[in-house]
Write an enzyme that holds these catalytic residues in place. Structure first.
Site, mmCIF file in Angstrom:
data_model
loop_
_atom_site.group_PDB
_atom_site.id
_atom_site.type_symbol
_atom_site.label_atom_id
_atom_site.label_comp_id
_atom_site.label_asym_id
_atom_site.label_seq_id
_atom_site.Cartn_x
_atom_site.Cartn_y
_atom_site.Cartn_z
ATOM 1 N N ARG A 133 0.921 -1.335 0.239
ATOM 2 C CA ARG A 133 0.083 0.220 -0.221
ATOM 3 C C ARG A 133 0.952 1.308 -0.108
ATOM 4 O O ARG A 133 0.703 2.216 -0.694
ATOM 5 C CB ARG A 133 -0.915 0.044 1.288
ATOM 6 C CG ARG A 133 -1.943 -1.143 1.504
ATOM 7 C CD ARG A 133 -2.557 -1.347 0.156
ATOM 8 N NE ARG A 133 -3.609 0.054 0.061
ATOM 9 C CZ ARG A 133 -4.235 0.464 -0.950
ATOM 10 N NH1 ARG A 133 -3.866 -0.121 -2.143
ATOM 11 N NH2 ARG A 133 -4.946 1.827 -1.121
ATOM 12 N N THR A 254 9.625 2.929 6.520
ATOM 13 C CA THR A 254 8.579 3.531 6.833
ATOM 14 C C THR A 254 7.466 2.861 7.964
ATOM 15 O O THR A 254 6.351 2.232 7.692
ATOM 16 C CB THR A 254 7.599 3.487 5.332
ATOM 17 O OG1 THR A 254 7.547 1.893 5.044
ATOM 18 C CG2 THR A 254 8.334 4.251 4.491
ATOM 19 N N CYS A 285 1.882 6.701 10.470
ATOM 20 C CA CYS A 285 1.088 7.483 9.975
ATOM 21 C C CYS A 285 0.483 8.588 11.038
ATOM 22 O O CYS A 285 0.195 9.675 10.827
ATOM 23 C CB CYS A 285 0.004 6.972 9.241
ATOM 24 S SG CYS A 285 -0.968 5.693 10.072
ATOM 25 N N THR A 286 0.037 7.807 12.199
ATOM 26 C CA THR A 286 -0.749 8.587 13.253
ATOM 27 C C THR A 286 0.353 9.542 13.758
ATOM 28 O O THR A 286 -0.219 10.678 14.211
ATOM 29 C CB THR A 286 -1.268 7.535 14.276
ATOM 30 O OG1 THR A 286 -2.190 6.776 13.599
ATOM 31 C CG2 THR A 286 -1.762 8.531 15.338
ATOM 32 N N HIS A 312 -9.122 4.372 13.456
ATOM 33 C CA HIS A 312 -8.161 3.924 12.118
ATOM 34 C C HIS A 312 -8.973 2.977 11.554
ATOM 35 O O HIS A 312 -9.235 2.027 11.942
ATOM 36 C CB HIS A 312 -6.876 3.300 13.114
ATOM 37 C CG HIS A 312 -5.832 3.572 12.019
ATOM 38 N ND1 HIS A 312 -5.617 2.708 10.833
ATOM 39 C CD2 HIS A 312 -4.501 4.046 11.950
ATOM 40 C CE1 HIS A 312 -4.456 3.010 10.159
ATOM 41 N NE2 HIS A 312 -3.799 3.885 10.825
ATOM 42 N N ARG A 330 -7.045 -8.810 17.052
ATOM 43 C CA ARG A 330 -6.700 -8.339 15.417
ATOM 44 C C ARG A 330 -7.094 -9.745 14.577
ATOM 45 O O ARG A 330 -7.172 -9.463 13.226
ATOM 46 C CB ARG A 330 -5.479 -8.022 14.888
ATOM 47 C CG ARG A 330 -4.939 -6.832 15.648
ATOM 48 C CD ARG A 330 -3.649 -6.115 15.052
ATOM 49 N NE ARG A 330 -3.427 -5.031 15.835
ATOM 50 C CZ ARG A 330 -2.551 -3.955 15.234
ATOM 51 N NH1 ARG A 330 -2.194 -4.293 14.391
ATOM 52 N NH2 ARG A 330 -2.211 -2.972 16.054
ATOM 53 N N THR A 343 -1.874 1.519 20.175
ATOM 54 C CA THR A 343 -1.142 2.358 19.289
ATOM 55 C C THR A 343 0.117 2.994 20.110
ATOM 56 O O THR A 343 -0.025 3.362 21.206
ATOM 57 C CB THR A 343 -1.889 3.392 18.718
ATOM 58 O OG1 THR A 343 -1.030 4.434 17.867
ATOM 59 C CG2 THR A 343 -2.396 4.482 19.860
ATOM 60 N N GLY A 344 1.162 2.892 19.331
ATOM 61 C CA GLY A 344 2.466 3.657 20.067
ATOM 62 C C GLY A 344 2.805 4.932 19.656
ATOM 63 O O GLY A 344 3.516 5.567 20.107
ATOM 64 N N ARG A 366 -9.718 0.098 15.519
ATOM 65 C CA ARG A 366 -9.792 -0.199 14.049
ATOM 66 C C ARG A 366 -11.212 -0.201 13.637
ATOM 67 O O ARG A 366 -12.157 -0.945 14.320
ATOM 68 C CB ARG A 366 -9.001 -1.318 13.766
ATOM 69 C CG ARG A 366 -7.683 -1.350 14.033
ATOM 70 C CD ARG A 366 -6.762 -0.392 13.029
ATOM 71 N NE ARG A 366 -5.254 -0.493 13.405
ATOM 72 C CZ ARG A 366 -4.507 -1.206 12.924
ATOM 73 N NH1 ARG A 366 -4.851 -2.029 12.100
ATOM 74 N NH2 ARG A 366 -3.312 -1.005 13.147
#
Length: 478
Positions: A133, A254, A285-286, A312, A330, A343-344, A366
């Site tokens: 992606r 990334t 991204c966050t 998210h 998950r 989330t970190g 999520r």
């Protein structure tokens, strides 16, 4: 009534004609001079006449903004005559500065351009390791930014072999995207040489399972920046494998880096990258979405502590339907459930902004959407303010501040997540959702967790390569 209708139609057609005349000039400045023209961050390169008109119409929401299509035409005409060096030029801000002084346009532009330091006239090779992606979106952005070839040059992608028809499948995934739409241009395949040619950019497809085994110099690739999009290795030891391959000089991850790796949020701490940093991370991204907004709020009012809740979109890491997954929750069907997970990002903010160490907690949910996420910042401020003042500060930053390429601001009462697909800022503040009560502030930040993040990654690559065009008017971020 008929006369009024004709008047509106004539006015519209005149705008279309003016915009059509601008397109070849905008393209020529980009191809021949590496000049990217924009209107408050909205690039005009490769846009349709209607897109150009829409970029100018957005100014109607901005107080004291004055930029017509005719103003743009006059600025571009003078720029063509002057032959400027590579730069990223914001026409709206430039016009604002022009109106604030008393000089002829040519004299004004000549003086402005004289402040620009000449950029190096040599491209930098880029290799994408992994083509999922984020990898494909980075490819699209770099191809769009190729211009004369003196900036970033996408030379290769490295993937595991997918068997028969692999090359066609890779090309088709670049050509068509269910979320981001079709590739803007043309794509051809050179089967004999395992090459994808996108808008004239020749991309070597290399098959490998071992990061250190590829000799990139055999493909004419030298001193390249390799972008790891796999996330398999996130520490220095793992990522150092890439540097053993001939032709690779630097590595950018990334994903959030572990250990002593620098986690970079462009606009915040990208200047911390030194020539000796062979491996750095572009964080998440966050983290990229919320850190610029948090910096503005902290610099203006101080943040005592806060909590970040991220709503998210599901990702490829989750299961499509219920199945075993090593992570808690998950394993449940991503398209059927809201899934609470960790989330970190809250802790990661402190790696870019040390003043936030120990101040933020965070969690994530999520949700069953394929792209675009929302971060809710619940903050306790050191100094009291009100909703209008806080919003005005964030809006000002999005238009004219140092972080205007990271922060956007909207106030539409009808806007929803799908409206932010393709947003090129790291985060977009939803002004109507802001709530402030004395020292308590709740700020909502939308972000395209795929494209917006990929834009930030490319900005970091450009900085490492010293290929980021100078900004005009100047900003200390560029």
């Amino acid at each position: 009534m008929a006369e009024k209708s004709q008047e509106h139609l004539n006015s519209w057609n005149q705008k279309i004609a003016t915009a059509e005349n601008l397109i070849p000039k905008i393209g020529r400045l980009y191809r021949e001079c590496d000049v990217v023209l924009s209107v408050h961050g909205r690039s005009l390169v490769g846009q349709s006449p209607i897109d150009i008109i829409k970029a100018h119409r957005r100014l109607r929401h901005i107080a004291n903004a004055q930029l017509s299509l005719q103003d743009t035409a006059a600025l571009i005409a003078e720029l063509e005559l002057l032959g400027p060096p590579p730069l990223s030029l914001d026409l709206a801000l430039l016009q604002q500065n022009f109106l604030a002084q008393d000089k002829p346009l040519k004299e004004f532009l000549t003086a402005q351009i004289a402040t620009i330091t000449a950029q190096k006239q040599q491209g930098t090779d880029v290799v994408l390791y992994g083509f999922g992606r984020i990898g494909r979106l980075i490819a699209r952005i770099i191809i769009d930014h190729t211009g004369s070839g003196n900036g970033l040059n996408l030379r290769a992608i490295v993937v595991r072999t997918g068997g028969k028809g692999d090359l066609d499948k890779r090309a088709n995934l670049l050509r068509r995207d269910s979320v981001h739409g079709r590739f803007h241009g043309s794509i051809d395949v050179d089967y004999d040489n395992n090459v994808i040619i996108a808008n004239g950019v020749r991309i070597q497809v290399i098959y490998s399972n071992d990061p250190s085994s590829v000799d990139y110099t055999s493909y004419g690739i030298n001193n390249a920046i390799l972008v790891d999009n796999t996330g398999i290795w996130r520490d220095r030891e793992g990522l150092e494998q890439y540097l053993k391959a001939p032709g690779i000089a630097r590595v950018l991850l990334t994903a959030p880096g572990k250990g002593d790796l620098k986690n970079i949020v462009y606009g915040i701490n990208h200047t911390d990258i030194t020539d000796g940093d062979q491996i750095v991370s572009a964080a998440s991204c966050t983290t990229n979405a919320i850190t610029p907004v948090l910096k503005v709020i902290n610099d203006s009012y101080g943040v005592a502590h806060g909590h970040v809740e991220t709503v998210h979109s599901y990702t490829n890491d989750q299961n499509l339907i219920d199945n075993f997954h090593k992570g808690d929750r998950r394993g449940r069907g991503a398209a059927l459930n809201m899934v609470i997970t960790e989330t970190g990002a809250a802790k990661a903010v402190a790696k870019a902004l040390p003043e936030f160490a120990g101040k933020l907690t965070g969690n994530a949910i999520r949700v069953p959407t394929p792209n675009v996420s929302l971060a809710i910042l619940n903050l306790q401020l050191a100094n009291a303010t009100d909703r209008d003042t806080l919003n005005a500060r964030l809006k000002e930053e999005s238009l004219t501040g140092k972080l205007r390429t990271q922060i956007d601001f909207v106030t539409s009462p009808e806007i929803v997540s799908s409206d932010f697909v393709g947003a090129n800022r790291a985060g977009v503040v939803d002004g109507l959702a802001t709530m402030v009560n004395n020292k308590t502030a709740v700020v909502y930040v939308w972000y395209d967790n795929e494209f917006g993040y990929s834009c930030q990654v490319v900005r970091v690559i450009e900085h490492i390569a010293q290929a980021h065009p100078a900004h005009l008017p100047a900003t200390t971020v560029a």
